[in-house]
Design an enzyme around this catalytic site. Structure first.
Site, short mmCIF file in Angstrom:
data_model
loop_
_atom_site.label_atom_id
_atom_site.label_comp_id
_atom_site.label_asym_id
_atom_site.label_seq_id
_atom_site.Cartn_x
_atom_site.Cartn_y
_atom_site.Cartn_z
N LYS A 60 0.47 -11.11 29.96
CA LYS A 60 -0.07 -12.21 30.76
C LYS A 60 -1.55 -11.97 31.03
CE LYS A 60 -1.11 -10.40 34.80
NZ LYS A 60 -2.48 -10.37 35.36
N VAL A 116 -1.53 -0.49 28.04
CA VAL A 116 -0.97 -0.01 29.30
C VAL A 116 -2.06 0.06 30.39
CG1 VAL A 116 0.17 1.94 30.45
CG2 VAL A 116 0.81 1.30 28.10
N ASP A 155 3.73 -10.05 39.60
CA ASP A 155 3.58 -10.95 38.44
C ASP A 155 4.80 -10.90 37.52
OD1 ASP A 155 1.06 -8.78 36.91
OD2 ASP A 155 3.20 -8.51 37.28
C1 CDM Z 1 -3.70 -8.39 39.48
C2 CDM Z 1 -2.49 -9.19 39.06
O1 CDM Z 1 -2.05 -8.75 37.81
C3 CDM Z 1 -2.84 -10.67 38.99
O2 CDM Z 1 -1.79 -11.37 38.38
C4 CDM Z 1 -1.36 -9.00 40.03
O3 CDM Z 1 -1.72 -9.40 41.33
C5 CDM Z 1 -0.87 -7.55 40.08
O4 CDM Z 1 0.51 -7.67 40.11
P1 CDM Z 1 1.42 -6.34 40.03
O5 CDM Z 1 0.77 -5.30 39.18
O6 CDM Z 1 2.81 -6.80 39.73
O7 CDM Z 1 1.31 -5.83 41.52
P2 CDM Z 1 2.47 -5.12 42.29
O8 CDM Z 1 3.10 -4.07 41.40
O9 CDM Z 1 3.31 -6.16 42.93
O10 CDM Z 1 1.57 -4.40 43.43
C6 CDM Z 1 0.81 -3.28 43.06
C7 CDM Z 1 -0.28 -3.14 44.11
O11 CDM Z 1 -1.32 -4.10 43.83
C8 CDM Z 1 -1.86 -4.59 45.08
N1 CDM Z 1 -1.61 -6.05 45.14
C9 CDM Z 1 -0.77 -6.66 44.24
C10 CDM Z 1 -0.60 -8.04 44.31
C11 CDM Z 1 -1.28 -8.75 45.33
N2 CDM Z 1 -1.12 -10.09 45.44
N3 CDM Z 1 -2.10 -8.12 46.21
C12 CDM Z 1 -2.28 -6.77 46.13
O12 CDM Z 1 -3.03 -6.20 46.94
C13 CDM Z 1 -1.13 -3.84 46.19
O13 CDM Z 1 -1.86 -2.66 46.47
C14 CDM Z 1 0.19 -3.47 45.52
O14 CDM Z 1 0.80 -2.35 46.12
N1 ATP Z 2 7.31 -0.26 30.75
C1 ATP Z 2 6.06 -0.01 31.21
N2 ATP Z 2 4.98 -0.44 30.52
C2 ATP Z 2 3.72 -0.20 30.99
N3 ATP Z 2 3.44 0.47 32.14
C3 ATP Z 2 4.50 0.90 32.85
C4 ATP Z 2 5.84 0.67 32.44
N4 ATP Z 2 6.67 1.20 33.36
C5 ATP Z 2 5.89 1.75 34.30
N5 ATP Z 2 4.58 1.59 34.01
C6 ATP Z 2 3.47 2.08 34.83
O1 ATP Z 2 2.83 0.96 35.44
C7 ATP Z 2 1.42 1.15 35.47
C8 ATP Z 2 0.81 -0.20 35.28
O2 ATP Z 2 1.22 -0.60 33.99
P1 ATP Z 2 0.91 -2.08 33.46
O3 ATP Z 2 0.70 -1.99 31.99
O4 ATP Z 2 1.93 -3.02 34.00
O5 ATP Z 2 -0.48 -2.36 34.19
P2 ATP Z 2 -1.22 -3.71 34.25
O6 ATP Z 2 -1.12 -4.38 32.92
O7 ATP Z 2 -2.56 -3.41 34.79
O8 ATP Z 2 -0.37 -4.54 35.28
P3 ATP Z 2 -0.93 -5.78 36.14
O9 ATP Z 2 -1.61 -6.71 35.20
O10 ATP Z 2 0.32 -6.32 36.70
O11 ATP Z 2 -1.86 -5.17 37.13
C9 ATP Z 2 1.08 2.11 34.33
O12 ATP Z 2 0.17 3.07 34.82
C10 ATP Z 2 2.41 2.76 33.96
O13 ATP Z 2 2.42 4.15 34.27
#
Ligand code: CDM
Ligand code: ATP
Length: 302
Positions: A18, A113, A154
């Site tokens: 996404k 990742v 998300d």
């Molecule tokens: C940055 C985005 O990818 C935009 O779509 C999302 O908001 C992140 O979504 P995500 O990785 O699923 O976030 P979560 O795993 O729910 O939360 C991880 C951490 O991101 C921060 N977090 C996330 C979502 C949000 N609306 N506000 C936040 O401040 C918080 O510190 C939370 O503990």
């Molecule tokens: N199946 C998985 N694939 C990727 N990361 C994973 C998975 N399971 C756990 N994680 C952990 O989640 C953390 C965030 O991974 P991810 O790839 O979802 O980040 P991101 O793309 O930045 O997510 P977001 O866009 O929601 O912020 C990584 O540091 C990883 O260690």
């Protein structure tokens, strides 16, 4: 045996990554554990992880296997399997449906990742969709989104892909059709079709990007309010945006919390020019060519 009674033993799901075409960030809310208010347009892009779920002997528990050339911090032996987002989704679905988690999970990772492309959320969503078929639950998307929302902001969007407006902390989803006003407006601005992803070895932790946002705020003209914070933590992303726009990208921005960069390139010339500008300046580590929007695909294997 009739089809209705034939046990399904293996289901795989290709789930897209996404990005956020707009990401407006409000104040953190204590009742959401400090997560921030969001108003965002999610868009699924055609970089897919594939999660395969297979039944295992009753009582044998789960197993997890990871494949792919770019596993980031997942590759380290220290990465705790039980914290993998796909495993968390397996346990959440087992709990919600009363099944034992005796399932083998195989993840073919292609989504960068820690990149701001919800790679972990996509794997969790793929697991939820696969189990809905493997266990013959046939639950509605709304019910599956309720399970997903307990796992991550998300994640509910990753179950449907396409376009959606996200509010709340990102978990309140309003699916948007390609000819909705919001999507048509963004399409007119060039946020659709062919794109290049500039990906990095480096990862950013989402909580750190939000914490930096709390300190420095959003760039005055940024559609993605986390962009300035992400670039201050990972300056190469800012360089990749400048290079892409100078080379002819219609739009270029940090994806979600970053560091990866999305550049929409409407023509062959623009795609070639951005690709060579990124390669010559070495401002990205890997380039993935794909398009948007995209949707999850469920395959019944056996
Ligand atoms: C940055 C985005 O990818 C935009 O779509 C999302 O908001 C992140 O979504 P995500 O990785 O699923 O976030 P979560 O795993 O729910 O939360 C991880 C951490 O991101 C921060 N977090 C996330 C979502 C949000 N609306 N506000 C936040 O401040 C918080 O510190 C939370 O503990
Ligand atoms: N199946 C998985 N694939 C990727 N990361 C994973 C998975 N399971 C756990 N994680 C952990 O989640 C953390 C965030 O991974 P991810 O790839 O979802 O980040 P991101 O793309 O930045 O997510 P977001 O866009 O929601 O912020 C990584 O540091 C990883 O260690």
């Amino acid at each position: 045996m009739s089809d209705a009674n034939t046990a399904i033993n293996t289901v795989s799901v290709d789930c897209p990554a996404k990005t956020n075409l707009t990401l407006h960030v409000g104040r953190p809310r204590s009742e959401w554990g400090g997560r921030h208010e969001l108003d965002t347009i999610y868009c699924a892009v055609g970089v897919y992880d594939t999660v395969t779920t297979s039944r295992k002997k009753p009582g044998s528990g789960f197993s997890l296997n990871l494949e792919g050339a770019y596993l980031g911090d997942l590759a380290s032996s220290g990465s705790d399997m039980r914290r993998n987002h796909a495993v968390l989704a397996l346990f959440a679905m087992a709990e919600a449906s009363g099944h034992e988690p005796d399932v083998a999970l195989n993840i073919e990772k292609r989504i960068p990742v820690g990149a701001g492309m919800a790679g972990g959320s996509a794997d969790a969503a793929a697991t939820i969709l696969a189990l809905n078929t493997l266990w013959n639950l046939d639950w509605s998307i709304e019910r599956l989104q309720q399970v997903a929302a307990t796992l991550g902001a998300d994640m509910p969007f990753c179950l449907t892909g396409g376009y959606a407006r996200g509010t709340g902390f990102g978990e309140q989803i309003e699916q948007l059709s390609e000819n909705s006003d919001a999507v048509l407006e963004l399409t007119d601005q060039g946020f659709a079709g062919r794109l290049l992803v500039g990906a990095y070895q480096a990862e950013l932790r989402t909580p750190e990007v939000y914490a930096m946002f709390d300190q420095i705020g959003a760039g005055a003209t940024d559609n993605n309010h986390l962009q300035q914070a992400s670039i201050s933590l990972h300056p190469r992303s800012g360089q990749a945006i400048d290079e892409a726009l100078q080379a002819g990208a219609k739009q270029a921005f940090v994806s979600g919390s970053g560091p990866s960069v999305i550049a929409f390139v409407p023509t062959d010339d623009a795609a070639r020019a951005v690709q060579s500008a990124w390669q010559q300046s070495r401002c990205v580590d890997r380039i993935i060519a794909t398009k948007a929007p995209a949707h999850p695909i469920v395959h019944i294997i056996a």
